[in-house]
Design an enzyme around this catalytic site. Structure first.
Site, PDB file in Angstrom:
ATOM      1  N   LYS A  17      44.181  57.871  46.669  1.00 49.30           N
ATOM      2  CA  LYS A  17      45.360  57.858  47.526  1.00 49.30           C
ATOM      3  C   LYS A  17      46.881  57.667  46.938  1.00 49.30           C
ATOM      4  O   LYS A  17      46.807  57.199  46.057  1.00 49.30           O
ATOM      5  CB  LYS A  17      45.221  56.945  48.654  1.00 49.30           C
ATOM      6  CG  LYS A  17      45.131  55.246  48.022  1.00 49.30           C
ATOM      7  CD  LYS A  17      46.461  54.767  48.111  1.00 49.30           C
ATOM      8  CE  LYS A  17      46.353  53.199  47.483  1.00 49.30           C
ATOM      9  NZ  LYS A  17      47.659  52.674  46.796  1.00 49.30           N
ATOM     10  N   ASP A 159      43.005  47.662  51.080  1.00 46.88           N
ATOM     11  CA  ASP A 159      43.014  49.004  51.185  1.00 46.88           C
ATOM     12  C   ASP A 159      41.634  49.669  51.714  1.00 46.88           C
ATOM     13  O   ASP A 159      41.653  50.991  52.037  1.00 46.88           O
ATOM     14  CB  ASP A 159      43.271  50.043  49.855  1.00 46.88           C
ATOM     15  CG  ASP A 159      44.561  49.725  49.344  1.00 46.88           C
ATOM     16  OD1 ASP A 159      45.491  49.086  50.206  1.00 46.88           O
ATOM     17  OD2 ASP A 159      44.867  49.993  48.294  1.00 46.88           O
TER      18      ASP A 159
HETATM   19  O1  C5P Z   1      43.145  42.842  49.015  1.00 39.24           O
HETATM   20  P1  C5P Z   1      43.112  43.172  47.573  1.00 39.24           P
HETATM   21  O2  C5P Z   1      42.042  42.794  46.664  1.00 39.24           O
HETATM   22  O3  C5P Z   1      43.577  44.642  47.326  1.00 39.24           O
HETATM   23  O4  C5P Z   1      44.589  42.449  46.926  1.00 39.24           O
HETATM   24  C1  C5P Z   1      44.561  42.005  45.723  1.00 39.24           C
HETATM   25  C2  C5P Z   1      45.451  41.095  45.559  1.00 39.24           C
HETATM   26  O5  C5P Z   1      46.975  41.586  45.787  1.00 39.24           O
HETATM   27  C3  C5P Z   1      45.631  39.905  46.395  1.00 39.24           C
HETATM   28  O6  C5P Z   1      44.939  38.967  46.092  1.00 39.24           O
HETATM   29  C4  C5P Z   1      46.960  39.436  46.635  1.00 39.24           C
HETATM   30  O7  C5P Z   1      47.580  38.794  45.704  1.00 39.24           O
HETATM   31  C5  C5P Z   1      47.677  40.791  46.765  1.00 39.24           C
HETATM   32  N1  C5P Z   1      48.050  41.501  47.911  1.00 39.24           N
HETATM   33  C6  C5P Z   1      49.133  40.824  48.784  1.00 39.24           C
HETATM   34  N2  C5P Z   1      49.433  41.300  49.773  1.00 39.24           N
HETATM   35  C7  C5P Z   1      48.776  42.315  50.403  1.00 39.24           C
HETATM   36  C8  C5P Z   1      47.623  43.006  49.627  1.00 39.24           C
HETATM   37  C9  C5P Z   1      47.367  42.390  48.099  1.00 39.24           C
HETATM   38  O8  C5P Z   1      49.819  39.818  48.284  1.00 39.24           O
HETATM   39  N3  C5P Z   1      48.945  42.800  51.497  1.00 39.24           N
END
Ligand code: C5P
Length: 323
Positions: A17, A159
């Site tokens: 994406k 995501d």
């Molecule tokens: O949800 P995901 O595993 O992709 O997120 C990885 C890291 O990115 C999270 O632990 C967080 O630190 C950060 N993040 C965030 N806000 C979001 C998505 C991700 O701070 N909306």
């Protein structure tokens, strides 16, 4: 996402994406950030095959088809190491979560063919996890709806629900809110063409968010109207206007952590793309092009300037056509 039944296994093509707009609205109490983002799936695919197996065991075999080959410029050596084959892989965690939640006794043998670079802001790991949920729910005959799978997907990563697509039909993009997991509006944007560059090193999503200054009240209000204008421009085929409306608040913080972002910004400003920016938390960088041919020309010009791992790619569909 494209799902096919082949003899004893289910095969899913899991797309990458791009974020055409990404605004960071605020930091939340749970440590995540409140987002507003427009994401489009693009035609660079991992392939995941899964078959049910007895005794509850979940096994993953992972391969990079282009790894080590001279033409395999897309894959950096770090990518190969970065894909774990054990429980820490999001694919294994996705299948385990579904197995436990649905009370399934069977296991799964999974084969993942990787083409999407890792830690690149292209959503490869999230797309693979969504593909694994879909393939396992079919292989185990669960008959789960997309909404139900989406709830599990949100537990795996912000995501992941995006890649399951809208609850009915298909779309060529989606506006996502919350921490990115709330697919709020599926949108039809026409066929878009991009040139995408993946620098040799990726970035940690958590570090990029930690270095980011969220939007203030004025920026947040501007982001809302910018999104409406961007959707309108894309839907009306006004690509030059759309190019001027691209935006990613994480780009500034990623640029503090990787010198590639500024280098690519400079390279792209010498080219005739309609707009350009980083995708997601980086480090991949893309330009919006007028046509597939234009994207191929821009890609060739970047390669001449010794920029590696360049792809000319088009948007594809979100949703789950089953063949
Ligand atoms: O949800 P995901 O595993 O992709 O997120 C990885 C890291 O990115 C999270 O632990 C967080 O630190 C950060 N993040 C965030 N806000 C979001 C998505 C991700 O701070 N909306």
């Amino acid at each position: 996402m494209y799902l096919t039944k082949k003899d004893s296994h289910w095969e899913v093509r899991a797309p990458a994406k791009l974020n055409l707009l990404l605004e960071v609205l605020s930091r939340r109490d749970d440590g995540f950030h409140e987002l507003e983002t427009l994401m489009v799936p693009i035609g660079l695919f991992d392939t995941l095959s899964l078959r049910s197996q007895a005794a509850g065991r979940i096994e993953l075999d992972c391969q990079w088809p282009s790894f080590g080959k001279p033409q395999g410029v897309a894959v950096a050596a770090g990518d190969f190491d970065a894909v774990p084959r054990d429980r820490s892989n999001l694919v294994v965690r996705a299948v385990e979560l579904l197995q436990k939640t649905a009370g399934v006794a069977a296991g799964a043998a999974i084969r993942l063919v990787k083409r999407i670079p890792v830690a690149a802001g292209l959503g490869g790991g999230s797309s693979d996890a969504a593909a694994a949920l879909v393939a396992a729910s079919h292989a185990w005959n669960l008959g789960w709806s997309r909404e139900r799978l989406s709830r599990l997907a949100a537990q795996l990563g912000s995501d992941v629900p995006f890649f399951l697509g809208p609850s009915a039909g298909h779309s060529s993009g989606a506006v996502c809110r919350g921490r990115g997991e709330k697919l709020e509006a599926a949108v039809h944007l026409g066929h878009l063409h991009f040139v995408v560059v993946r620098p040799p090193k990726g970035l940690s999503t958590a570090k990029v968010f930690a270095a980011c200054q969220a939007a203030d009240r004025h920026d947040a209000a501007r982001a809302a109207s910018r999104l409406v204008a961007l959707l309108g421009a894309l839907q009306a085929g006004k690509l030059a206007l759309a190019g001027r409306l691209l935006h990613n608040r994480l780009q500034q913080s990623a640029a503090k952590l990787s010198s590639w972002i500024e280098r690519l910004q400079e390279e792209f400003s010498r080219l005739d793309c309609l707009g350009h920016q980083m995708t997601g938390s980086g480090t991949s960088y893309f330009g919006l092009c007028r046509s597939a041919r234009h994207a191929r020309c821009v890609a060739a010009r970047l390669r001449v300037r010794d920029v590696r791992s360049v792809y000319a790619l088009s948007s594809c569909r979100l949703g789950m056509p089953v063949t």
